[in-house]
Structures are given as C-alpha cells and as structure tokens.
Scaffold this active site. Structure first.
Site, short mmCIF file in Angstrom:
data_model
loop_
_atom_site.label_atom_id
_atom_site.label_comp_id
_atom_site.label_asym_id
_atom_site.label_seq_id
_atom_site.Cartn_x
_atom_site.Cartn_y
_atom_site.Cartn_z
N PRO A 2 2.35 8.18 1.50
CA PRO A 2 2.38 8.36 2.95
C PRO A 2 1.02 8.77 3.52
CG PRO A 2 4.17 9.55 1.89
CD PRO A 2 3.21 9.13 0.82
N GLU A 3 0.33 7.82 4.14
CA GLU A 3 -0.84 8.10 4.95
C GLU A 3 -0.39 7.92 6.40
OE1 GLU A 3 -4.43 6.18 3.51
OE2 GLU A 3 -3.57 5.97 1.52
N HIS A 93 17.10 13.35 -6.35
CA HIS A 93 15.89 13.84 -5.72
C HIS A 93 16.04 14.11 -4.23
CE1 HIS A 93 14.31 12.76 -9.58
NE2 HIS A 93 14.37 11.48 -9.34
N ARG A 112 8.61 14.06 -6.50
CA ARG A 112 7.54 14.89 -7.08
C ARG A 112 7.37 16.24 -6.41
NH1 ARG A 112 3.00 10.16 -7.98
NH2 ARG A 112 4.49 8.62 -8.61
N ARG A 155 -24.66 15.49 5.36
CA ARG A 155 -23.68 15.68 4.28
C ARG A 155 -24.09 14.86 3.06
NH1 ARG A 155 -18.85 17.79 6.40
NH2 ARG A 155 -18.34 18.12 4.20
#
Length: 276
Positions: A2-3, A93, A112, A155
């Site tokens: 999931p993004e 789950h 998970r 950076r």
DNA sequence: TTCTTAACCTGGAGGC
DNA sequence: TGCCTCCAGGTTAAGA
C-alpha cells in the site's frame, strides 16, 4: 504494497459503503498490530459511533465519527480493509472486526501485522500533531519543482531514499519511486543535492503522473494488495522498471536489461543506460 | 543534523 | 515431502 494509490483506492471503496453506518461493536482478534491495541479504548470510542466520512492523508486513512472523534489507520505492508455482508465468516488474519448496526461487518485483515489503528476522541485536534512531520501531498499544488529542488539541496543521501522520505513528500513508496525515477531518467543512486532544477521538474511531473495513473488503475498488486471488493490493482501491467530485472528496457530495447540493486535497504530497479 | 541499518512480522519461493 | 533460509517492505529507533 500500500502506497498512496493503493490507500486512495481503498478509501474510495470504503467511502461508498461506510458513511452513515453505525459501529455496533468491536472485536479484537489479536492484542497488537504494529502498535498496541487497547480494547477498552477502542470499544469506548468506537461502539455506537456513526461514520461520517473516510479521508486520506499520505498513506493514512482517517475515519471521521459524527461526534468529532475518529480513527487513523495505516495498512502497513499487507493490511487490507473490506466490508463483508451479514453472515460472512472471517478470514485468516482478520485482526479487527467492527460489526455494523445493519448486520454487515467491517474487517481489518493484516497477515504481517505492520498496520496501525489509533482512535481519538477529537480527530481534528489530533491530526495536526499526528501529521506534523509529513511533507506535502504529491498531487497537491505545493509539490512543485522549486519545492523539491529546495528540499534536496545540500543532501548527500540518494534521491530515491529522499523521495521515499515522508518528510520530503508523502505517499511515494518503493514501487512508485523506482517507476518515477525511471520515467524521469534519473539514477536512483544520484545524491539528492546533485539533482538540478530541470531534473527536479521532470521528477515532480513523473511522480504526479505515475501516481495519478496508478490511482486510475486501482493501484498495483505485486502479491498482497487487494481493493475492498477483492479486485487486484491493474497498474502492475504498466510497470516499466519495478520487478523487471533482466528484462529489456522498454526505452533502450533489446540487449539493455533492467538492473536491480539495493538502495536505502530496498530493491531498486533501473536502466543504467537511460538513467543518469 | 544527517544518514544508514536493523527490527518488527509472516507467507511464499527456492534449495537441499 | 519436509525443513531451512531468504526475501518482500513502511515505519521507527538506534547507532555511526
């Protein structure tokens, strides 16, 4: 995984089913996900509440209750949400179940257990504190070439790790970082401070395009992601870099394979010939 | 302050 | 067939 596009896909599906529904109970089938779950707090603040809206900020889902309270959920890596019809048996789950007053059951499934569920008495007050460190939304007006160029200045970390840093820009995870950098022609390992203004403009445009396209496709399914209706994300077939190690680059053609290496602790896919 | 790495967690794939 | 090891990755804490 999931993004932003996957979370937005889930949000849109839940927004069709949950607003107006009343939570009749809460059943914890486990005592913790990534965070400790407090059953009494969840029961006290959830049961009897009517859901007013389902929103998204970054990769978080926000569930507004009619009384001003609400929840903040994160799907982690394998989390999914669905609304089952009355009588449907739970699946393996399923970690949290919210029976609804009309007989349906809203379920959080997470093999998970990397997801999080938090409940707040005043969600509007909690949001600014909870999300204080988050960067701009990639599809919002403030995510511009000038902004990204400024954020990367000085950076030394890799540009890939920086665009996956939720303080720089939210919602970009490993898959869409690889895809955006491939389309923008930028090597994932290039130091952030060495990405010029023009390259930042290309990268911003490609991040926005890739995420918008992925949302239209209902996200990307590599192994785990499913929308609340069980469907798979269709962006998978449009991936040009991620997961294509050894296959010909779609831009260079035959004889120029996509390579994989670990950058910022994550598998990263790129073309050494057309990314610089 | 910035950057890197490890830990959390479990299912699936691959090797033996 | 069964066992073992490795890999996947979002977030955060610890250490350099």
């Amino acid at each position: 995984m999931p993004e932003l596009p996957e979370v937005e896909t889930v949000r849109r599906a839940l927004a069709l089913h949950l607003p107006g529904a009343r939570l009749a109970g809460v059943e914890l089938r486990i005592d913790r996900l990534r965070n400790q779950l407090r059953s009494e707090e969840l029961a006290t603040r959830c049961v009897g509440q009517t859901i007013r809206a389902v929103r998204r900020r970054a990769k978080y889902l926000l569930v507004d209750f009619a009384d001003g309270g609400g929840m903040i959920l994160h799907l982690g890596m394998t989390g999914s949400l669905r609304v089952d019809p009355a009588g449907a048996e739970p699946l393996p789950h399923d970690r949290i179940c919210w029976p609804l007053a009309d007989g349906r059951v809203w379920r959080f499934n997470d093999p998970r257990r990397f997801g999080t569920v938090e409940v707040f008495a005043d969600l509007a007050a909690a949001e600014p504190l909870r999300f204080a460190a988050l960067g701009p939304e990639p599809l919002g007006e403030t995510f511009t070439a000038d902004y990204l160029h400024g954020a990367l200045q000085g950076r030394s970390a890799s540009v890939k790790s920086l665009i996956m840093d939720q303080r720089v820009v939210v919602g970009v995870g490993n898959i869409y970082a690889s895809e955006s950098l491939f389309r923008a022609g930028i090597l994932p390992t290039r130091q952030g401070g060495r990405v010029g203004r023009a390259a930042c403009a290309r990268l911003v445009a490609e991040i926005r395009a890739v995420l918008a396209e992925a949302i239209d496709c209902g996200g990307t399914t590599i192994s785990d992601f499913r929308a609340p209706d069980g469907s798979e994300g269709r962006f998978t077939i449009r991936l040009e870099a991620y997961g294509r190690e050894g296959k010909s680059c779609v831009r260079c053609g035959e004889g120029h394979p996509i390579r994989r290496r670990v950058v910022a602790g994550r598998s990263t896919f790129y073309c050494p010939r057309c990314q610089h």
